[in-house]
Design an enzyme around this catalytic site. Structure first.
Site, short mmCIF file in Angstrom:
data_model
loop_
_atom_site.label_atom_id
_atom_site.label_comp_id
_atom_site.label_asym_id
_atom_site.label_seq_id
_atom_site.Cartn_x
_atom_site.Cartn_y
_atom_site.Cartn_z
N TYR A 175 0.84 -1.21 0.00
CA TYR A 175 0.00 0.00 0.00
C TYR A 175 0.88 1.26 0.00
CZ TYR A 175 -3.73 -3.16 1.70
OH TYR A 175 -4.63 -4.19 1.87
N HIS B 52 0.59 -11.65 2.02
CA HIS B 52 -0.50 -10.91 1.36
C HIS B 52 -1.31 -11.76 0.38
CE1 HIS B 52 -1.61 -6.51 0.23
NE2 HIS B 52 -2.65 -7.31 0.06
N1 NDP Z 1 -5.54 -8.72 2.05
C1 NDP Z 1 -6.06 -8.34 0.90
O1 NDP Z 1 -5.83 -8.97 -0.13
C2 NDP Z 1 -6.92 -7.12 0.86
C3 NDP Z 1 -7.03 -6.31 1.96
N2 NDP Z 1 -7.82 -5.18 1.94
C4 NDP Z 1 -7.93 -4.39 3.20
O2 NDP Z 1 -9.32 -4.26 3.51
C5 NDP Z 1 -9.61 -2.88 3.75
C6 NDP Z 1 -11.07 -2.56 3.50
O3 NDP Z 1 -11.47 -2.87 2.19
P1 NDP Z 1 -11.69 -1.78 1.03
O4 NDP Z 1 -11.44 -2.47 -0.25
O5 NDP Z 1 -10.90 -0.58 1.35
O6 NDP Z 1 -13.23 -1.45 1.03
P2 NDP Z 1 -14.46 -1.39 2.09
O7 NDP Z 1 -15.31 -2.57 1.82
O8 NDP Z 1 -13.96 -1.17 3.47
O9 NDP Z 1 -15.24 -0.13 1.56
C7 NDP Z 1 -14.72 1.16 1.64
C8 NDP Z 1 -15.73 2.08 0.96
O10 NDP Z 1 -16.93 2.11 1.74
C9 NDP Z 1 -17.29 3.46 1.97
N3 NDP Z 1 -17.90 3.58 3.31
C10 NDP Z 1 -17.32 3.29 4.50
N4 NDP Z 1 -18.17 3.54 5.51
C11 NDP Z 1 -19.30 4.02 4.95
C12 NDP Z 1 -20.53 4.47 5.47
N5 NDP Z 1 -20.77 4.47 6.78
N6 NDP Z 1 -21.49 4.89 4.60
C13 NDP Z 1 -21.25 4.89 3.25
N7 NDP Z 1 -20.10 4.47 2.70
C14 NDP Z 1 -19.14 4.05 3.54
C15 NDP Z 1 -16.02 4.25 1.91
O11 NDP Z 1 -16.31 5.56 1.56
P3 NDP Z 1 -15.71 6.83 2.37
O12 NDP Z 1 -14.21 6.71 2.22
O13 NDP Z 1 -16.33 7.97 1.71
O14 NDP Z 1 -16.10 6.68 3.81
C16 NDP Z 1 -15.24 3.51 0.83
O15 NDP Z 1 -15.65 3.95 -0.45
C17 NDP Z 1 -8.62 -2.19 2.79
O16 NDP Z 1 -8.53 -0.80 3.02
C18 NDP Z 1 -7.37 -2.98 3.08
O17 NDP Z 1 -6.81 -2.55 4.31
C19 NDP Z 1 -8.53 -4.87 0.83
C20 NDP Z 1 -8.43 -5.62 -0.32
C21 NDP Z 1 -7.61 -6.81 -0.41
O1 LIG Z 2 -5.79 -4.08 -1.26
C1 LIG Z 2 -5.18 -5.17 -1.17
O2 LIG Z 2 -4.70 -5.62 -0.13
C2 LIG Z 2 -5.02 -5.95 -2.38
O3 LIG Z 2 -4.56 -7.07 -2.36
C3 LIG Z 2 -5.42 -5.22 -3.60
O4 LIG Z 2 -4.50 -5.42 -4.60
C4 LIG Z 2 -6.74 -5.61 -4.07
O5 LIG Z 2 -6.73 -6.97 -4.25
C5 LIG Z 2 -7.04 -4.87 -5.31
O6 LIG Z 2 -7.38 -3.73 -5.19
C6 LIG Z 2 -6.86 -5.47 -6.63
O7 LIG Z 2 -7.41 -4.63 -7.59
#
Ligand code: NDP
Ligand SMILES: O=C(O)C(=O)[C@@H](O)[C@H](O)C(=O)CO
Length: 289
Positions: free
Chosen positions: A61, A119
């Site tokens: 990230y 990851h």
């Molecule tokens: N290990 C892996 O492979 C992965 C890990 N991750 C982790 O998971 C975390 C969370 O997943 P992520 O993909 O970011 O998405 P989320 O599912 O957490 O969704 C985030 C979105 O939801 C919106 N949101 C949050 N709260 C509200 C609310 N109360 N009302 C309306 N909208 C809301 C946010 O908008 P706003 O910003 O406007 O609040 C943002 O657009 C990531 O940030 C990362 O740390 C993610 C993907 C892959």
């Molecule tokens: O956000 C994470 O941790 C991921 O692994 C991302 O790469 C996620 O899988 C993604 O956004 C791929 O488009």
């Protein structure tokens, strides 16, 4: 299930649970993907000050520095926070993994991570067992308090356990109403692994406005987002929602004073389907370096 309200302690908004290695984690964390620089520090200090204690970052990230800076600026002591980072796919070879974990620490300006996860398994490269051995060593050296994985199918976790004797504490996987990971959760639980939900809100998916979920939410005086996060908690999964405004951060924390019925839980789980991964990221074939 013990009512979560009953286990909430004073001055602690989010209840805790215990991992298989004894580390206590809040039952909900905070996602940070995309929060970087001064703007990211502002979002993260706001989240920490609001009550989030488990913060999810990753080497990939490119914001471990942002997280470290937010820790130093927030009102919360380092030892009261649980910081999680992740090992990228291109650094799974043993020695590279050790150096990468050290680099993660330097980037964050931290002496230790509370959690560190592989990851992605990237099974084609077939280095995840070697990476796991490096994580075990990093834990011994005191770089990490607890080690886990992300996106590991049951067979990958079974192989780690068989070949090293060490079970991951956490498995962070895609999990939301459209992909409820029923079998993965059951298998993680059988192995003693806590399932963490990434993209628990589907990244702002239309489910946040869905009418059926809205009816359930209205019956409890809650929003769709709160209802979905509560569904994660009652499934026994640990969501890490991301939210950039204090309004959303606070809204998402306010989920520990109501309980969904079994029928409501089932109705939300019923959105799920086998091809419900929102971005097609099947860990068998999806690779991230
Ligand atoms: N290990 C892996 O492979 C992965 C890990 N991750 C982790 O998971 C975390 C969370 O997943 P992520 O993909 O970011 O998405 P989320 O599912 O957490 O969704 C985030 C979105 O939801 C919106 N949101 C949050 N709260 C509200 C609310 N109360 N009302 C309306 N909208 C809301 C946010 O908008 P706003 O910003 O406007 O609040 C943002 O657009 C990531 O940030 C990362 O740390 C993610 C993907 C892959
Ligand atoms: O956000 C994470 O941790 C991921 O692994 C991302 O790469 C996620 O899988 C993604 O956004 C791929 O488009």
């Amino acid at each position: 299930m013990k009512k979560l309200k009953e286990v909430t302690q004073l001055n602690q908004i989010i209840p805790e649970r215990v991992l298989n290695d004894g580390l206590k984690l809040p039952v909900m964390g905070f996602g940070t993907g995309g929060f970087k620089g001064a703007a990211g520090v502002k979002v993260l200090t706001s989240a920490m000050d609001a009550g989030y204690r488990l913060i999810d970052t990753a080497f990939n990230y490119e914001n471990e520095g942002t997280v470290g800076q937010a820790i130093r600026q927030s009102s919360v002591a380092r030892e009261d926070l649980l910081i999680c980072s992740k090992l990228p796919g291109r650094r799974q070879a043993y020695q590279e993994a050790i150096v990468t974990i050290e680099e993660s620490l330097y980037r964050g300006g931290l002496d230790y991570y509370d959690l560190y996860l592989i990851h992605w398994p990237n099974p084609r490269i077939d280095l995840y067992v070697e990476a796991w051995q490096a994580m075990i060593e990093a834990k011994k050296r005191g770089y990490i308090r607890s080690i886990g994985v992300c996106n590991f199918l049951p067979e990958y976790n079974e192989r780690l356990i068989r070949e090293t004797g060490v079970t991951p504490s956490i498995n962070q996987v895609e999990l939301h109403p459209f992909y409820n990971q029923e079998q993965q959760r059951a298998k993680d639980a059988e192995l003693g692994i806590v399932t963490e939900s990434w993209s628990p809100l589907g990244r702002g998916h239309s489910m946040l406005k869905d009418e059926k979920i809205g009816e359930i939410a209205a019956a409890h005086g809650k929003t769709n987002t709160q209802t979905i996060l509560r569904w994660h908690i009652q499934l026994g999964a640990l969501p890490i929602p991301k939210a950039s405004s204090l309004k959303h951060q606070a809204e998402n924390l306010d989920i520990f004073d109501f309980e969904l019925s079994e029928a409501e839980m089932k109705a939300i789980s019923a959105f799920s389907s086998e091809d419900g991964r929102l971005w097609g990221q099947d860990p068998r074939t999806h690779e991230e370096l």
